[in-house]
Write an enzyme that holds these catalytic residues in place. Structure first.
Site, PDB file in Angstrom:
ATOM      1  N   LYS A 118       0.819  -1.218   0.000  1.00 48.54           N
ATOM      2  CA  LYS A 118       0.000   0.000   0.000  1.00 48.54           C
ATOM      3  C   LYS A 118       0.846   1.258   0.000  1.00 48.54           C
ATOM      4  O   LYS A 118       0.472   2.269  -0.597  1.00 48.54           O
ATOM      5  CB  LYS A 118      -0.961   0.010   1.197  1.00 48.54           C
ATOM      6  CG  LYS A 118      -2.097  -0.973   1.039  1.00 48.54           C
ATOM      7  CD  LYS A 118      -3.308  -0.592   1.861  1.00 48.54           C
ATOM      8  CE  LYS A 118      -4.487  -1.469   1.495  1.00 48.54           C
ATOM      9  NZ  LYS A 118      -5.595  -1.390   2.432  1.00 48.54           N
ATOM     10  N   LYS A 202      -4.467  -9.940  -6.819  1.00 44.84           N
ATOM     11  CA  LYS A 202      -5.795 -10.192  -6.239  1.00 44.84           C
ATOM     12  C   LYS A 202      -6.800  -9.136  -6.714  1.00 44.84           C
ATOM     13  O   LYS A 202      -6.406  -8.005  -7.041  1.00 44.84           O
ATOM     14  CB  LYS A 202      -5.723 -10.262  -4.708  1.00 44.84           C
ATOM     15  CG  LYS A 202      -5.516  -8.972  -4.017  1.00 44.84           C
ATOM     16  CD  LYS A 202      -5.775  -9.050  -2.510  1.00 44.84           C
ATOM     17  CE  LYS A 202      -5.654  -7.637  -1.977  1.00 44.84           C
ATOM     18  NZ  LYS A 202      -5.949  -7.387  -0.634  1.00 44.84           N
ATOM     19  N   LYS A 205     -10.122  -3.275  -4.547  1.00 46.82           N
ATOM     20  CA  LYS A 205     -10.832  -2.001  -4.748  1.00 46.82           C
ATOM     21  C   LYS A 205      -9.906  -0.948  -5.332  1.00 46.82           C
ATOM     22  O   LYS A 205     -10.351  -0.006  -5.973  1.00 46.82           O
ATOM     23  CB  LYS A 205     -11.297  -1.450  -3.388  1.00 46.82           C
ATOM     24  CG  LYS A 205     -12.370  -2.232  -2.709  1.00 46.82           C
ATOM     25  CD  LYS A 205     -12.623  -1.653  -1.310  1.00 46.82           C
ATOM     26  CE  LYS A 205     -13.332  -2.643  -0.429  1.00 46.82           C
ATOM     27  NZ  LYS A 205     -13.270  -2.332   0.990  1.00 46.82           N
TER      28      LYS A 205
HETATM   29  P1  TYM Z   1     -10.695  -5.346   3.354  1.00 50.18           P
HETATM   30  O1  TYM Z   1     -11.685  -4.276   3.639  1.00 50.18           O
HETATM   31  O2  TYM Z   1      -9.588  -5.057   2.391  1.00 50.18           O
HETATM   32  O3  TYM Z   1     -11.430  -6.635   2.837  1.00 50.18           O
HETATM   33  C1  TYM Z   1     -12.551  -7.177   3.529  1.00 50.18           C
HETATM   34  C2  TYM Z   1     -12.494  -8.685   3.511  1.00 50.18           C
HETATM   35  O4  TYM Z   1     -12.472  -9.147   2.144  1.00 50.18           O
HETATM   36  C3  TYM Z   1     -11.374 -10.043   1.965  1.00 50.18           C
HETATM   37  N1  TYM Z   1     -10.865  -9.867   0.592  1.00 50.18           N
HETATM   38  C4  TYM Z   1     -10.754 -10.870  -0.285  1.00 50.18           C
HETATM   39  N2  TYM Z   1     -11.020 -12.194  -0.194  1.00 50.18           N
HETATM   40  C5  TYM Z   1     -10.806 -12.953  -1.285  1.00 50.18           C
HETATM   41  N3  TYM Z   1     -10.330 -12.455  -2.466  1.00 50.18           N
HETATM   42  C6  TYM Z   1     -10.041 -11.134  -2.600  1.00 50.18           C
HETATM   43  N4  TYM Z   1      -9.599 -10.644  -3.743  1.00 50.18           N
HETATM   44  C7  TYM Z   1     -10.254 -10.277  -1.471  1.00 50.18           C
HETATM   45  N5  TYM Z   1     -10.084  -8.946  -1.264  1.00 50.18           N
HETATM   46  C8  TYM Z   1     -10.456  -8.725   0.006  1.00 50.18           C
HETATM   47  C9  TYM Z   1     -10.334  -9.589   2.988  1.00 50.18           C
HETATM   48  O5  TYM Z   1      -9.421 -10.625   3.283  1.00 50.18           O
HETATM   49  C10 TYM Z   1     -11.215  -9.244   4.169  1.00 50.18           C
HETATM   50  O6  TYM Z   1     -11.551 -10.407   4.901  1.00 50.18           O
HETATM   51  N6  TYM Z   1      -7.716  -5.312   7.348  1.00 50.18           N
HETATM   52  C11 TYM Z   1      -8.983  -5.738   6.841  1.00 50.18           C
HETATM   53  C12 TYM Z   1     -10.180  -5.220   7.615  1.00 50.18           C
HETATM   54  C13 TYM Z   1     -10.109  -5.438   9.089  1.00 50.18           C
HETATM   55  C14 TYM Z   1     -10.365  -6.653   9.768  1.00 50.18           C
HETATM   56  C15 TYM Z   1     -10.218  -6.348  11.149  1.00 50.18           C
HETATM   57  C16 TYM Z   1     -10.685  -7.936   9.337  1.00 50.18           C
HETATM   58  C17 TYM Z   1      -9.826  -4.500  10.013  1.00 50.18           C
HETATM   59  N7  TYM Z   1      -9.892  -5.040  11.276  1.00 50.18           N
HETATM   60  C18 TYM Z   1     -10.389  -7.336  12.123  1.00 50.18           C
HETATM   61  C19 TYM Z   1     -10.856  -8.917  10.318  1.00 50.18           C
HETATM   62  C20 TYM Z   1     -10.698  -8.601  11.679  1.00 50.18           C
HETATM   63  C21 TYM Z   1      -9.141  -5.243   5.414  1.00 50.18           C
HETATM   64  O7  TYM Z   1      -8.527  -4.285   5.008  1.00 50.18           O
HETATM   65  O8  TYM Z   1     -10.088  -5.901   4.717  1.00 50.18           O
END
Ligand code: TYM
Length: 342
Positions: A118, A202, A205
């Site tokens: 990032k 992957k 967004k």
């Molecule tokens: P975020 O907002 O980027 O994504 C949300 C969830 O979607 C999953 N994900 C994917 N799974 C499969 N293929 C993909 N291409 C893909 N892109 C995203 C992510 O693994 C996630 O589960 N850091 C986290 C948010 C967070 C969080 C937490 C999660 C903050 N605190 C505590 C669990 C527990 C994030 O940026 O997810």
């Protein structure tokens, strides 16, 4: 202090930054709904404090928070069964994140691949929040003594760091098992949905090409077009899964189909082997549209009732605080941060 036992509690979060895509849905949100259906105690959080680690337009963020709440509900999360809330409304997240900033080592954070991705080449210009992000994520989970965390594979490293933070805190302050060692729950067929334009990246967004992802808000025609244009190779669909190993784009499309059809990739190959992608792609578009169409419709309807959404989030925050407040209080006591001015 005697070693604590922890009851099963699920926690997960999604960032309210722009469009939720098929990767978020198949890798995370669909799994949240399954876990809810099994009767688990669960909290699902809109992690807005994570979103501001990079600059966000306040008006757009405000609306994205509501839109993500609407998405959670439209996908099947039910505020009568799970706690749905936004992170910034429960101060325990930020408080515990500070404590964990004092536990986590700079060397540990330096190893986080997501920060490297990032921040890119201009690391010096990244916010301290972006660097310390995994400590806030650990706080999200541990503020509820959560034991299980459904996430996509990209979050596995952050989960391992969460465990390291929990272990170090418990050791440093001699409080065996005060914080649990949370386990990731990673969806088998959709651990990492890849970009439609490049099977080695992957689905994300932040990809500048909108054609690289299916957004939950895309209409049927756009979904069909994105699948039709998705990168593939010249070969037909193979007979067995090992033959997909060196064909990342083909593998990705088969996995997406399997995940939506709730079957295994081998079942998809049994049905389509020998067929060209020009035959498979319309079937894939069809199954995506039939799953996402009703969700998109409901998101749009819910967005017409902002008061309802706000009520769900307010009630959720009250319940979330009921769980996290005593845990933060105990954490402060362990640290010697008790109130002397009673
Ligand atoms: P975020 O907002 O980027 O994504 C949300 C969830 O979607 C999953 N994900 C994917 N799974 C499969 N293929 C993909 N291409 C893909 N892109 C995203 C992510 O693994 C996630 O589960 N850091 C986290 C948010 C967070 C969080 C937490 C999660 C903050 N605190 C505590 C669990 C527990 C994030 O940026 O997810």
């Amino acid at each position: 202090m005697a070693s604590q036992r922890h009851k099963k509690r699920i926690f997960s979060g999604v960032q309210p930054t722009g469009n939720i895509h098929l990767g978020n849905y198949l890798g995370a949100v669909k799994n949240f709904v399954k876990l809810q259906a099994l009767g688990n105690e669960a909290l699902f959080c809109i992690v807005d404090l994570h979103a501001i680690t990079v600059w966000q337009d306040p008006k757009a963020l405000y609306s994205s928070i509501r839109e993500l709440a609407a998405t959670f509900i439209a996908c099947g999360l039910d505020s009568n069964k799970s706690i749905l809330f936004s992170q910034s409304q429960v101060s325990g997240h930020a408080e515990l994140a500070w404590v964990f900033n004092c536990v986590v080592r700079i060397g540990w954070l330096n190893r986080m691949t997501q920060f490297k991705d990032k921040a890119g080449k201009n690391k010096e210009n990244a916010s301290v929040g972006l660097f310390a992000y995994p400590a806030l994520m650990a706080a999200d989970i541990l503020a509820y003594h959560a034991t299980h965390v459904p996430v996509g594979e990209d979050q596995k490293q952050h989960l391992e760091l969460t465990r390291d933070i929990a272990i170090k805190f418990n050791n440093d302050y001699q409080v065996p098992n005060f914080f649990p060692n949370p386990e990731p729950i990673i969806e088998e067929t959709a651990p990492r949905i890849m970009s439609l334009r490049d099977g080695s990246k992957k689905m994300s967004k932040s990809d500048p090409s909108d054609m690289s992802r299916i957004n939950l808000q895309d209409d049927d025609d756009l979904i069909a077009l994105k699948i039709q244009k998705a990168k593939t190779d010249q070969e037909p669909i193979p007979e067995d899964v090992p033959s997909l190993a060196k064909r990342p784009e083909a593998n990705n499309l088969v996995n997406i189909y399997a995940s939506l059809a709730s079957c295994l990739p081998e079942d998809v190959l049994n049905e389509f082997n020998g067929k060209p992608f020009s035959f498979f792609k319309p079937k894939l578009a069809e199954i995506i549209i039939s799953e996402l169409g009703p969700i998109t419709k409901e998101i749009n309807e819910l967005m017409e009732q902002p008061d309802e959404i706000d009520k769900v989030l307010n009630d959720g925050a009250i319940h979330a605080r009921e769980i996290s407040d005593p845990i933060i209080k105990s954490t402060y006591e362990i640290l010697g941060l008790t109130n002397n001015c009673k």
